[in-house]
Write a protein that holds these residues in place. Sequence first.
Motif, PDB file in Angstrom:
ATOM      1  N   ASN A 129       0.827  -1.212   0.000  1.00  0.00           N
ATOM      2  CA  ASN A 129       0.000   0.000   0.000  1.00  0.00           C
ATOM      3  C   ASN A 129       0.852   1.249   0.000  1.00  0.00           C
ATOM      4  N   ALA A 130       1.913   1.214   0.800  1.00  0.00           N
ATOM      5  CA  ALA A 130       2.796   2.374   0.899  1.00  0.00           C
ATOM      6  C   ALA A 130       3.506   2.633  -0.428  1.00  0.00           C
ATOM      7  N   ALA A 131       3.637   1.602  -1.237  1.00  0.00           N
ATOM      8  CA  ALA A 131       4.353   1.737  -2.508  1.00  0.00           C
ATOM      9  C   ALA A 131       3.490   2.352  -3.602  1.00  0.00           C
ATOM     10  N   THR A 132       2.213   2.605  -3.307  1.00  0.00           N
ATOM     11  CA  THR A 132       1.328   3.210  -4.305  1.00  0.00           C
ATOM     12  C   THR A 132       1.932   4.526  -4.802  1.00  0.00           C
ATOM     13  N   ASP A 133       1.854   4.734  -6.107  1.00  0.00           N
ATOM     14  CA  ASP A 133       2.438   5.914  -6.771  1.00  0.00           C
ATOM     15  C   ASP A 133       3.959   5.899  -6.746  1.00  0.00           C
ATOM     16  N   ASN A 134       4.533   4.752  -6.454  1.00  0.00           N
ATOM     17  CA  ASN A 134       5.990   4.636  -6.512  1.00  0.00           C
ATOM     18  C   ASN A 134       6.385   3.551  -7.508  1.00  0.00           C
ATOM     19  N   GLN A 135       7.652   3.577  -7.860  1.00  0.00           N
ATOM     20  CA  GLN A 135       8.195   2.569  -8.752  1.00  0.00           C
ATOM     21  C   GLN A 135       8.257   1.233  -8.009  1.00  0.00           C
ATOM     22  N   ILE A 136       7.874   0.156  -8.686  1.00  0.00           N
ATOM     23  CA  ILE A 136       7.879  -1.162  -8.043  1.00  0.00           C
ATOM     24  C   ILE A 136       8.326  -2.200  -9.056  1.00  0.00           C
ATOM     25  N   ASN A 180      -2.569   1.120  -8.165  1.00  0.00           N
ATOM     26  CA  ASN A 180      -3.303   0.719  -6.967  1.00  0.00           C
ATOM     27  C   ASN A 180      -3.193  -0.786  -6.762  1.00  0.00           C
ATOM     28  N   CYS A 181      -3.649  -1.229  -5.599  1.00  0.00           N
ATOM     29  CA  CYS A 181      -3.568  -2.648  -5.268  1.00  0.00           C
ATOM     30  C   CYS A 181      -4.722  -2.980  -4.331  1.00  0.00           C
ATOM     31  N   ASP A 182      -4.990  -4.259  -4.143  1.00  0.00           N
ATOM     32  CA  ASP A 182      -6.053  -4.648  -3.221  1.00  0.00           C
ATOM     33  C   ASP A 182      -5.554  -5.726  -2.270  1.00  0.00           C
ATOM     34  N   ASN A 202      -3.645  -8.158  -5.997  1.00  0.00           N
ATOM     35  CA  ASN A 202      -3.836  -7.757  -7.391  1.00  0.00           C
ATOM     36  C   ASN A 202      -3.312  -6.340  -7.522  1.00  0.00           C
ATOM     37  N   VAL A 203      -2.639  -6.044  -8.615  1.00  0.00           N
ATOM     38  CA  VAL A 203      -2.093  -4.701  -8.772  1.00  0.00           C
ATOM     39  C   VAL A 203      -2.373  -4.146 -10.168  1.00  0.00           C
ATOM     40  N   ASN A 204      -2.449  -2.838 -10.243  1.00  0.00           N
ATOM     41  CA  ASN A 204      -2.473  -2.116 -11.512  1.00  0.00           C
ATOM     42  C   ASN A 204      -1.179  -1.338 -11.625  1.00  0.00           C
ATOM     43  N   LEU A 205      -0.497  -1.501 -12.744  1.00  0.00           N
ATOM     44  CA  LEU A 205       0.740  -0.772 -12.984  1.00  0.00           C
ATOM     45  C   LEU A 205       0.564   0.115 -14.210  1.00  0.00           C
ATOM     46  N   LYS A 206       1.361   1.191 -14.266  1.00  0.00           N
ATOM     47  CA  LYS A 206       1.407   1.951 -15.524  1.00  0.00           C
ATOM     48  C   LYS A 206       2.855   2.244 -15.900  1.00  0.00           C
ATOM     49  N   ASP A 207       3.065   2.548 -17.173  1.00  0.00           N
ATOM     50  CA  ASP A 207       4.400   2.767 -17.745  1.00  0.00           C
ATOM     51  C   ASP A 207       5.335   1.619 -17.365  1.00  0.00           C
ATOM     52  N   VAL A 208       4.963   0.440 -17.822  1.00  0.00           N
ATOM     53  CA  VAL A 208       5.622  -0.779 -17.385  1.00  0.00           C
ATOM     54  C   VAL A 208       6.701  -1.219 -18.366  1.00  0.00           C
ATOM     55  N   THR A 209       7.799  -1.693 -17.829  1.00  0.00           N
ATOM     56  CA  THR A 209       8.784  -2.418 -18.636  1.00  0.00           C
ATOM     57  C   THR A 209       8.713  -3.870 -18.222  1.00  0.00           C
ATOM     58  N   ARG A 218     -19.647  -8.588   0.847  1.00  0.00           N
ATOM     59  CA  ARG A 218     -18.280  -8.843   1.286  1.00  0.00           C
ATOM     60  C   ARG A 218     -17.319  -9.017   0.120  1.00  0.00           C
ATOM     61  N   HIS A 219     -17.828  -9.029  -1.107  1.00  0.00           N
ATOM     62  CA  HIS A 219     -16.928  -8.999  -2.261  1.00  0.00           C
ATOM     63  C   HIS A 219     -16.407  -7.585  -2.426  1.00  0.00           C
ATOM     64  N   ALA A 220     -15.110  -7.424  -2.278  1.00  0.00           N
ATOM     65  CA  ALA A 220     -14.526  -6.095  -2.446  1.00  0.00           C
ATOM     66  C   ALA A 220     -14.661  -5.674  -3.903  1.00  0.00           C
ATOM     67  N   GLN A 221     -14.807  -4.396  -4.104  1.00  0.00           N
ATOM     68  CA  GLN A 221     -14.841  -3.849  -5.460  1.00  0.00           C
ATOM     69  C   GLN A 221     -13.496  -4.132  -6.126  1.00  0.00           C
ATOM     70  N   SER A 222     -13.548  -4.672  -7.332  1.00  0.00           N
ATOM     71  CA  SER A 222     -12.306  -4.978  -8.028  1.00  0.00           C
ATOM     72  C   SER A 222     -11.553  -3.694  -8.367  1.00  0.00           C
ATOM     73  N   ILE A 223     -10.230  -3.758  -8.253  1.00  0.00           N
ATOM     74  CA  ILE A 223      -9.434  -2.587  -8.613  1.00  0.00           C
ATOM     75  C   ILE A 223      -9.250  -2.499 -10.123  1.00  0.00           C
ATOM     76  N   LEU A 224      -9.640  -3.584 -10.810  1.00  0.00           N
ATOM     77  CA  LEU A 224      -9.466  -3.582 -12.261  1.00  0.00           C
ATOM     78  C   LEU A 224     -10.716  -3.023 -12.920  1.00  0.00           C
ATOM     79  N   ASP A 225     -10.569  -1.917 -13.620  1.00  0.00           N
ATOM     80  CA  ASP A 225     -11.692  -1.354 -14.361  1.00  0.00           C
ATOM     81  C   ASP A 225     -11.444  -1.612 -15.836  1.00  0.00           C
TER      82      ASP A 225
END
Lengths: 105, 106
Positions: A8-15, A31-33, A37-44, B3-10
Amino acid sequence: MFPLSLLNAATDNQILIELKNGFCYNGLLVNCDKFMNVNLKDVTLTSKNGQEFWKLNSCYIRGATIKYFQVEPELADRVKDDDGFSGGGGGRGGRGGGRGGAARA
Amino acid sequence: MARHAQSILDLEPHMNKAVRVKCVGGREFTGVLKGFDKLLNLVLDDAVELMRDPEDTDCTTSASRPLGIMVCRGPSVMAVAPNDGYDAIANPFEDAEEDEEEGDAE
């Protein structure tokens, strides 16, 4: 420090994220959950053998396929401060409640 | 259901656009996203499987085979990315590595 607190702390940082298949994703964590699961942008993206590279505008990775992730070392200091608040405790409580509900049904 | 969390993937912004999907086991597909649900089941139209190197089943080759319309089951989806802007590039870390080596030598 919970693993997910660090993520969570790494959000908006390079990972850097390595998947179980050996492929490496280097990018900005959008973002992450709680499933990691994670969403990345500008990925290599780097192939398993380290010889091939791809550029991706954005990408979604399923948490279950992640082998490990690496963040900037400075993040470790930042995450200690809000350890008690982020993720961990609240997440556990929420899941417990969910199970109770299922058992009654 | 609450209890299903909203997916972060849109995936909504990727609807009717070409996406690239990596599956558990190493198969890789591209196709036009026609639908999805919260379990990440995907409907891909004009789907193409990117064939893999038989020696190394994690690496794709330039060969492909058309599949038409398909459903990619959520639990086997490993990664999803828009196909637009997904390009092979030269080693982007090479310069950095060289700089580091030079720095070490000094």
